[in-house]
Design an enzyme around this catalytic site. Structure first.
Site, PDB file in Angstrom:
ATOM      1  N   GLU C 310      -6.287  30.716 -56.502  1.00  0.00           N
ATOM      2  CA  GLU C 310      -6.624  30.990 -55.101  1.00  0.00           C
ATOM      3  C   GLU C 310      -8.020  30.467 -54.766  1.00  0.00           C
ATOM      4  O   GLU C 310      -8.234  29.849 -53.718  1.00  0.00           O
ATOM      5  CB  GLU C 310      -6.540  32.495 -54.811  1.00  0.00           C
ATOM      6  CG  GLU C 310      -6.869  32.814 -53.347  1.00  0.00           C
ATOM      7  CD  GLU C 310      -6.553  34.244 -52.953  1.00  0.00           C
ATOM      8  OE1 GLU C 310      -6.286  35.077 -53.851  1.00  0.00           O
ATOM      9  OE2 GLU C 310      -6.574  34.530 -51.737  1.00  0.00           O
ATOM     10  N   HIS C 334      -1.798  46.750 -55.634  1.00  0.00           N
ATOM     11  CA  HIS C 334      -0.972  45.745 -54.979  1.00  0.00           C
ATOM     12  C   HIS C 334       0.221  46.423 -54.321  1.00  0.00           C
ATOM     13  O   HIS C 334       1.155  46.845 -54.998  1.00  0.00           O
ATOM     14  CB  HIS C 334      -0.515  44.719 -56.007  1.00  0.00           C
ATOM     15  CG  HIS C 334       0.101  43.493 -55.408  1.00  0.00           C
ATOM     16  ND1 HIS C 334       0.577  43.450 -54.114  1.00  0.00           N
ATOM     17  CD2 HIS C 334       0.309  42.251 -55.908  1.00  0.00           C
ATOM     18  CE1 HIS C 334       1.053  42.243 -53.855  1.00  0.00           C
ATOM     19  NE2 HIS C 334       0.896  41.493 -54.938  1.00  0.00           N
TER      20      HIS C 334
END
Lengths: 85, 417, 412
Positions: C310, C334
């Site tokens: 990322e 998450h």
């Protein structure tokens, strides 16, 4: 609930690994490198580990992933584990 | 919604055959593919075979875009990959005119993709222990695995989506694909739908049978038929039976298809969807979906030369569609329904209908409707037949899919210009 | 009706969130800004195989599954909070002009768990399974999640559930925004929802993705993720519709895009090609310049592979001196299909307040992630444009771009 486990046999192990990684049994030579020669990525290596754990009723710590590199090395790892248990 | 997109490729498999032609020929004969089906997967002992429409063969002689290691793929992933290649070839994209990978999108409609994989995870985790769950099974148990495998196979690096809206999932996928093409977010979209028989649905189908276990009740099925056939529009609905299917359509802008000289199956003139209020029994949602789609396409009801209905012998669906279609088109437009032949194919329903309606539009003839018995006296009469019906020079075809959410979707197709 | 108004702008007028760090909008935002960590050892009896593993529960939300479907109730609660915040309750417009789209990883599949678990447990103990040969349960329709929200509000417009794994929230926003832009709806409630379940824990455990330390996005010592649950909803409207009813506008949803790695089921493409393409295309649609982007809410899962890929994708798009990144996953864990919807809510609040929340649990930034990471404390900064990153399994990536209302743009 453990499955019925299998005694360790090199040819049987070869067939099992060939089936997991979906290649011709002849490609799984004693020394073929799973990663370099048979294109086994980390997910597939993990799948091999878990399948062998099921089949042989033994626990292979994740740190052993490095040792699942070829048929010979995998056989040695399993032999050692089964001996110890 | 107005679109200027066309279908240039079709790949599919149904219980009547592996491929577009085999399915079409099977439907023309009026045969039903319902048979006793053994529970899949070996997850549960099950109550034995149940009546359903299962794929005879998972397109096993078709390559999954040349991918290897297919053992790791779920049935859903395999089926969309293989049907995807059939559609790709049908569109001629294997020869020429393929878009750049980043301009190729994938959109998949489904109700249950990954469900069997998810049940496998639970099975392994609960019976073998949580350490012995296959690392492959988890990702294959999620809704978006099938579309991701299709993208990997087709090297589709553009937009990606899995959409679920019951039996209308395929209509949603077409809508999304239309947006992507119209706004230039993708040049070509593989619009897919897949649903396979799962052990829970099959077990429930077996349990509903008279004399459960899939044994036909006395006097039910004609000789030679292993199980009963659903009866669309019948006075006393006996219910639908589950089916499975895979469909992949190649959708691209009209201009692009013309430019590359592609053979066009049909133009997608419009898609309309509607939800109904709870207790919608006379097809308000279906009526609204039909009206929305016709208006968006700029097509008058009299221009519609054939209709593909999703009637499948389930009371509510058949009733809603009979009212909506009777209201919009009267009793003279040829209507065909595939639910008795192919089963209730869940999230693949709309795209199957679209592929078959496009074929009927091109051939000037609908296929037969299997399972027709007496017509319910409480339903408006439609022109449905146990034999193929001629519909030459139809200006448009309409697909209507109804779901007991309640909701409905209508798609208007035009013949290639 | 057949004419598409491409200039129809999409604005955000309502927010709702239920998360492991807060079950109201302001509690959530206060916790996030102060890096409160909401993950704890799991105690739910219906996930006994994972007792003590770290997880993030929505604690105040009516207990365990069993009576109905927790993920659907989470979605309805988030949506109702968002529509109330937007002043849309009760809905007085045409029911067909308002719709719902939610994103999820597993949706209501967890509702199967009690029956499937009973079936297997009975088998394991050799006890009778009540004569059953299979779990006596039917898979609930996944779209039921959106339909429940629609019924609650009397909406009859576009309705669906979308899935791009952990990018599903952003995909739901994109679906809803397209529906508005194409003139199929005036108002859409879009969001994401996920519930904790034994099944989802098994899936991530099988991938050896779970950490027992803490979820540490972009940290040198990051060791995996923590599974959480939650839901968030955003009310999206056409600008015209919002203006006509005098609604408060939080932000504009100016750009969205998705792209597929087409590479691998669980591993990101090594150069993050899908992530990069989603970012570039979403920014292009928004018509904003790179330097206008003040903040990126990162996907930042704390797994070794995601964070480095990322960071590389962000650098590839923005070069040196790019926007400030933070990941909410340190605080929340998450939340899967809900994650990018919850993060979208945070993006909108960051724009509103000019505050970039810190990345909780990030202590020692990984030099292999050379981006401007916000950690330790929140950073105040006037913000015009905020980007929300989300990258899911299967290489499914999706980004959204939010801008301050009234920001001049060079496209649209």
């Amino acid at each position: 609930m453990p499955e019925l486990t299998t005694p360790l046999d090199l040819e049987d192990l070869r067939a099992t690994i060939a089936e997991i990684i979906d290649v011709d049994i002849a490609e799984v030579t004693d020394t073929a490198d799973f990663k370099e020669e048979l294109d086994v990525d980390s997910l597939l290596a993990l799948e091999i580990l878990v399948t062998l754990e099921r089949k042989y009723g033994t626990k292979l710590a994740e740190s052993n992933l490095q040792k699942v590199r070829s048929l010979n090395e995998t056989y040695a790892l399993l032999a050692e584990q089964l001996e110890a248990s | 919604m107005s679109t200027s997109a066309v279908i240039t490729g079709v790949g599919l498999a149904t219980a009547l055959g592996a491929g577009y032609d085999a399915t079409w020929q099977g439907l023309r004969t009026g045969r039903s593919a319902i048979a006793d089906v053994a529970p899949p997967g070996g997850l549960y002992p099950g109550r034995g075979p149940a009546p359903a429409a299962a794929l005879p063969d998972d397109l096993s002689d078709v390559s999954a875009f040349g991918r290897k290691r297919l053992r790791a793929l779920s049935r859903e992933s395999l089926l969309v990959s293989r049907a995807g290649l059939l559609a790709w070839q049908d569109a001629g994209l294997d020869a020429d005119g393929a878009p750049a990978p980043e301009d190729l999108g994938v959109v998949l409609g489904t109700t249950g993709a990954g469900l069997t994989g998810y049940l496998q995870v639970l099975h392994d985790g609960l019976t073998l222990g949580t350490d012995l769950v296959s690392p492959y099974a988890g990702p294959q148990g999620s809704l978006n695995a099938a579309v991701s495998d299709l993208a990997i196979g087709a090297d589709a690096q553009g937009p990606v989506l899995t959409v679920t809206a019951g039996r209308c999932s395929g209509a949603e996928a077409l809508t999304v694909a239309g947006d992507l093409v119209r706004t230039g977010q993708a040049e070509v979209v593989l619009v897919a739908a897949v649903d396979v028989l799962d052990p829970l649905t099959l077990d429930a189908a077996g349990a509903r049978e008279p004399g459960a276990g899939g044994v036909p009740a006395a006097g039910d099925a004609p000789a030679g038929r292993p199980a009963r056939t659903p009866r669309p529009f019948a006075p006393e609905p006996t219910g639908s039976l589950p089916g499975e299917a895979v469909v992949v359509l190649v959708v691209e802008g009209t201009g692009r298809a013309l430019e590359r000289g592609a053979r066009v199956h049909a133009e997608i003139a419009a898609v309309g969807t509607a939800l109904g209020e709870a207790g919608d029994t006379d097809g308000a949602a279906a009526t609204r979906a039909v009206a929305t789609a016709l208006a968006a396409a700029g097509v008058a009801p009299r221009d519609v030369g054939l209709v593909c209905s999703s009637a499948d012998g389930s009371g509510p669906v058949d009733r809603a569609e009979a009212h909506a279609l009777g209201g919009a088109f009267g009793a003279h437009v040829p209507v065909f329904a595939t639910g008795a032949a192919l089963g209730d194919c869940a999230g693949t329903t709309t795209l199957l209908q679209v592929a078959l309606a496009a074929r009927a539009l091109r051939c000037g003839e609908t296929p037969a409707t299997a399972g027709l018995a007496d017509w319910s006296p409480t339903l408006p009469r439609l022109s449905v037949s146990g034999a193929p019906q001629r519909c030459p020079a139809a200006a448009a075809a309409l697909v209507l899919t109804t779901d007991d959410r309640p909701g409905a979707a209508a798609v208007v197709l035009r013949p290639p210009r | 009706m057949a004419v598409v108004d491409r200039s129809a702008r999409v604005v955000v007028t309502g927010l709702g969130v239920l998360s492991p760090v807060g079950e109201t909008l302001e509690d959530f935002w206060d916790s996030v800004v102060h890096a409160v960590v909401g993950t704890r050892p799991l105690q739910r009896p219906d996930a006994a195989d994972f007792a003590g593993r770290l997880a993030g529960e929505v604690r105040g939300f009516p207990a365990v599954r069993g009576t109905g479907d927790r993920v659907t109730r989470l979605a309805v609660a988030a949506a109702s909070a968002a529509t109330a915040d937007a002043g849309l309750v009760p809905w007085a417009g045409d029911p067909a002009r308002a719709g719902v789209c939610f994103g999820t990883l597993l949706g209501s599949r967890a509702a199967l768990e009690p029956a499937v678990t009973r079936f297997h447990r009975a088998g394991a103990h050799g006890t009778a399974t009540g004569g059953a040969d299979a779990p006596a349960v039917q898979p609930p329709p996944v779209v039921g999640l959106a339909d429940a929200v629609a019924r609650e509000h009397g909406f009859l417009g576009p309705g669906s559930v979308v899935a791009t794994a952990c990018a599903s929230g952003n995909s739901a926003l994109a679906y809803a925004a397209e529906a508005i832009r194409a003139g199929r709806a005036d108002v859409m409630v879009a969001g994401g929802a996920e519930e904790l379940s034994a099944g989802i824990m098994m899936m991530f455990a099988s991938l050896r993705s779970l950490t027992d330390d803490a979820l540490r996005p972009f940290d040198r010592n990051r060791s995996g993720l923590v599974v959480s649950e939650g839901a968030a909803a955003l009310v999206l409207e056409s600008y015209e519709h919002a203006r006509a009813r005098g609604a408060r506008v939080y932000a504009e949803l100016a750009g969205w895009a998705s792209a597929c790695d087409a590479h691998h089921m669980t591993a990101p493409h090594p150069e993050g090609r899908g992530a990069r393409r989603s970012l570039e295309r979403a920014l292009a649609m928004a018509g904003v310049a790179r330097e206008q982007v003040g903040h990126i809410s990162a996907h930042g899962t704390g797994t070794p592979s995601n964070d480095v890929v990322e960071a590389a994708a962000v650098r590839a798009v923005f070069g040196d001196g790019g926007p400030a990144l933070s990941s909410l996953k340190g605080a929340l864990g998450h939340t899967q299909g809900a994650a990018s919807a919850i993060e979208a809510v945070a993006c909108v609040l960051a724009l509103r307040d000019g505050v970039i929340p810190p990345t909780a649990n990030l202590v020692d930034p990984d030099p292999a992630c050379p981006v401007d990471l916000v950690y330790g404390a929140a950073r105040e900064a006037p913000l015009d444009v905020v980007v929300n990153n989300a990258f899911g399994f299967g290489g499914n990536t999706a980004c959204t771009v939010f801008t301050r209302p009234g920001l001049g743009r060079n496209a649209g």
